[in-house]
Scaffold this active site. Structure first.
Site, mmCIF file in Angstrom:
data_model
loop_
_atom_site.group_PDB
_atom_site.id
_atom_site.type_symbol
_atom_site.label_atom_id
_atom_site.label_comp_id
_atom_site.label_asym_id
_atom_site.label_seq_id
_atom_site.Cartn_x
_atom_site.Cartn_y
_atom_site.Cartn_z
ATOM 1 C CE LYS A 255 -4.184 -1.719 -0.020
ATOM 2 N NZ LYS A 255 -5.386 -1.944 1.571
ATOM 3 C CD GLN B 28 -2.392 -8.550 10.403
ATOM 4 O OE1 GLN B 28 -3.467 -8.904 11.136
ATOM 5 N NE2 GLN B 28 -1.607 -7.359 10.103
ATOM 6 C CG ASP C 190 -0.723 -4.532 1.747
ATOM 7 O OD1 ASP C 190 -2.587 -4.619 2.590
ATOM 8 O OD2 ASP C 190 -1.059 -3.768 3.333
ATOM 9 C CG ASP D 120 -3.229 -5.476 13.985
ATOM 10 O OD1 ASP D 120 -3.754 -5.216 14.077
ATOM 11 O OD2 ASP D 120 -3.431 -6.042 13.356
ATOM 12 C CG ASN D 121 -7.452 -6.757 13.603
ATOM 13 O OD1 ASN D 121 -7.814 -6.263 13.881
ATOM 14 N ND2 ASN D 121 -6.991 -6.504 12.408
ATOM 15 C CD GLU E 194 -5.609 -3.534 16.866
ATOM 16 O OE1 GLU E 194 -6.776 -2.507 16.591
ATOM 17 O OE2 GLU E 194 -5.919 -5.028 16.310
ATOM 18 C CE LYS F 15 -2.539 0.471 9.131
ATOM 19 N NZ LYS F 15 -3.645 0.499 9.569
ATOM 20 C CG PHE F 16 -0.256 3.417 4.412
ATOM 21 C CD1 PHE F 16 -0.001 2.084 4.416
ATOM 22 C CD2 PHE F 16 -1.390 4.029 4.902
ATOM 23 C CE1 PHE F 16 -1.644 1.451 4.763
ATOM 24 C CE2 PHE F 16 -2.557 2.866 5.941
ATOM 25 C CZ PHE F 16 -2.418 1.559 5.476
#
Length: 680
Positions: free
Chosen positions: A269, A329, A364, A399-400, A428, A538-539
């Protein structure tokens, strides 16, 4: 209780004990606790007839030895009226698998006291009641668990109760005396004791439930942009370590970093989550895995394992623990994709399903699938976690976690802490309450919360009550004020006052709170139509000029530093269950207190008053529940009030049950008042 077959298999003891708290799903999971934390323990217990019932809670350490015994009382106010509810505070002292029991018993002294008071006043059975009191205290004075001084007090009172040369009033006064009351309050005169089953209490290390968190991207700290080419040189662990002094100086306890692993190239991204990345765009750290490795590797731009170890060591020198992101992930070019395609979901066209949260798409990122090879995938993740623990990480921000099976977390957290006790996991999970609470039961020591979106008085009061009184046995709230993904409208349009207000609420209501870097600079510009930052870190890299902000005075850092120092100075702010919401006449003024009685008998009490409207000055009357403040007689002024000291402004006032308050959000939107305690 009578012995024999008639009682075999019965669920009720001599006195019923029901609705014990804190008990999580009938004891399947232990209730959570921290060393030195005041845990609210309660039960509903009652008896037949009119005799007096006593109820106690007994705290048992990991060896099963009794460490504390507290007599329970009816809760304050309407909640305790006619409900047969009993509550008190137990305080475990160190980590381990503790437990507690509830005891209900015939209160012999309380029953006699009540009957004697009523009957003698009415002239009924006067001599008999005095004789019964004398016999009761004489019998109790022979109990060998009592001290010699206590025995003497009871013997003397018994003798006076039996002494017919004294007046009835004098004899009764002896039986009701202050010394006698003190002896039986400390060690009651009991019989027919009914004991509940043991209930588990998991006491975890301090950082599992207390701490101030600071999040930053190490690649941004020390990043440099070439203004001719537009290319960036990434920051790394060595440059990021230079920022640690300032973070520690603000009083934070935990430095949290997003994923530090290689970032995927395929479908990377670009800025602001665009679908096409340029040759110099770094990509999202959460798109984990590339040719350089996966979750067990470090992004080469950040440095080596030696550099990481040096970063952790420097953080530890400054009193900071390092929290690492555990994002389960993979980017499309993660080594797992080729080696273990069974760990992902393959669609009918042969492609691997990427992550989606409609309407959001994350091309991604490939989510993991735990159903095809649960044992192989679980053991690989355990290996990775233990690897990072071996490099000094004992806190993981996950995360998640709600996108993975709950059973997996129960297994992983137990396995990790079996091998290395004291490892902390933060969930989170901004999702439905049932899932968030299940993750807490499964073992997550703490969780992100809905606090970020609770902005009105009604929302805040209801949420504070929920997390402090309804769910603390299994859910520890970490009140992050912002994240790289979350920039609420309240902060976008509330100005500097909004940043102060949220910081005060978060840092004083919960023992856990956190900020994402840039909060202290009032960063508030959102991507149009979104609740997240424009030019999102983040990007892309984000170079902040901390020195220029400090020189100009446009920084919240001194205020945050003050809040974190108050948290360390005041033990009341380090507990969760001691929050009481008070009343105000204004619909934007929130009032709550936190109180703690320390082991030495001293008391720490804070009253927090916050104008949650960042735009308008508010004036109102504040009504306090004085019982919640536990004022001692020496704390009361000649005028019937008590003194409070504002820990933000330095001003002092005499307060009482009703108090006038004026809060200008552009000057100071909150009072943090310490109740002044006078020497005993």
């Amino acid at each position: 209780m009578p012995k024999g077959q008639i009682t075999d298999g019965l669920r009720f003891g001599r006195f019923p004990i029901t609705a014990v708290q804190p008990v999580v799903e009938g004891g399947k999971f232990p209730a959570k606790a921290l060393p030195g934390e005041g845990i609210v323990v309660g039960a509903t217990s009652f008896r037949e007839g009119h005799d007096q019932l006593g109820v106690s809670a007994v705290l048992l350490d990991p060896s099963g030895a009794e460490r504390q015994r507290v007599r329970l009382a009816a809760p304050r106010g309407e909640r305790g009226m006619g409900t047969d509810r009993w509550e008190g505070i137990l305080t475990p002292s160190e980590p381990g698998n503790w437990s507690f029991v509830i005891e209900a018993w015939h209160d012999r002294y309380g029953t006699w006291h009540h009957n004697a008071e009523v009957k003698i006043a009415a002239g009924i059975d006067v001599e008999l009641m005095l004789a019964e009191g004398a016999a009761l205290l004489r019998e109790a004075s022979a109990e060998d668990f009592r001290s010699e001084w206590d025995r003497g007090v009871l013997r003397d009172a018994a003798a006076k109760l039996a002494d017919q040369s004294l007046s009835t009033e004098e004899r009764l006064a002896a039986g009701f005396g202050h010394d006698v009351a003190g002896v039986v309050a400390h060690q009651p005169i009991r019989e027919l004791v009914t004991v509940s089953e043991k209930h588990p209490l998991l006491v975890e290390r301090d950082r599992a439930g207390r701490g101030s968190w600071y999040e930053f991207f190490p690649r941004s700290e020390g990043a440099v942009k070439d203004h001719n080419t537009g290319a960036w040189t990434s920051g790394n662990f060595r440059t990021a370590a230079r920022r640690l002094d300032a973070v520690a100086g603000m009083g934070f306890d935990v430095i949290y970093m997003p994923p530090i692993h290689p970032i995927g190239v395929q479908h990377r991204k670009g800025p602001n989550n665009t679908l096409v990345a340029g040759p110099h765009d770094p990509g999202s750290p959460w798109a984990i895995g590339a040719a350089e490795g996966g979750h067990d590797a470090i992004h080469p731009d950040l440095g080596s394992f030696e550099d990481f170890d040096a970063f952790v060591a420097r953080a530890n020198e400054l009193g900071l623990e390092v929290a690492l992101d555990l994002a389960l992930q993979a980017a499309p070019d993660h080594p797992w994709v080729a080696a273990h395609p069974e760990w992902f979901t393959t669609r009918v066209d042969g492609s691997i399903a990427y992550a989606e949260n409609p309407p959001k798409k994350y091309q991604d990122i490939y989510p993991l699938n735990f159903d095809n090879d649960p044992e192989g995938l679980s053991n690989e993740i355990l290996r990775i976690v233990l690897l990072w623990i071996s490099h000094g990480v004992k806190i993981f921000r996950v995360d998640n976690p709600h996108t993975k099976p709950v059973w997996f977390w129960e297994w992983l957290i137990a396995e990790v802490n079996k091998t290395v006790p004291g490892v902390v996991f933060l969930a989170e999970a901004f999702t439905r309450p049932a899932m968030m609470h299940a993750l807490g039961r499964a073992g997550f020591q703490q969780s992100y919360t809905y606090f970020t979106w609770r902005n009105t008085k009604k929302e805040i009061e209801e949420y504070f009550h929920e997390v402090s009184h309804e769910s603390p046995a299994y859910f520890r709230p970490n009140f992050f004020v912002n994240t790289p993904d979350i920039l609420t409208e309240y902060l976008q349009y509330g100005g500097p006052a909004a940043f102060k207000i949220k910081a005060v609420l978060a840092s004083t209501a919960s023992p856990l709170w956190g900020v994402y870097a840039g909060y202290e600079l009032y960063e508030h510009v959102a991507r149009p139509g979104a609740e997240e930052y424009i030019d999102n870190e983040k990007f892309e890299y984000k170079a902040r000029d901390w020195d220029a902000a400090a020189e100009s005075g446009r920084t919240l850092a001194p205020f945050i530093t003050r809040l974190n120092h108050l948290r360390r100075d005041h033990p009341a702010l380090q507990d969760l269950q001691n929050l009481t919401v008070h009343q105000s006449t204004d619909d934007s003024t929130v009032v709550y207190s936190k109180h703690k009685t320390l082991a030495d008998g001293s008391k720490d009490t804070l009253i927090v008053v916050v104008n949650v409207d960042p735009h308008v000055t508010k004036e109102c009357s504040v009504a306090l529940d004085l019982a919640a403040l536990e004022l001692d007689p020496q704390d009361i002024t000649p005028g019937g009030g008590f003194f409070v000291d504002d820990l933000i402004s330095g001003e002092s006032w005499e307060w009482g049950e009703f108090n006038y308050v004026r809060l200008d959000p552009h000057v100071e939107p909150a009072h943090i008042l310490s109740v002044r305690r006078m020497p005993r």
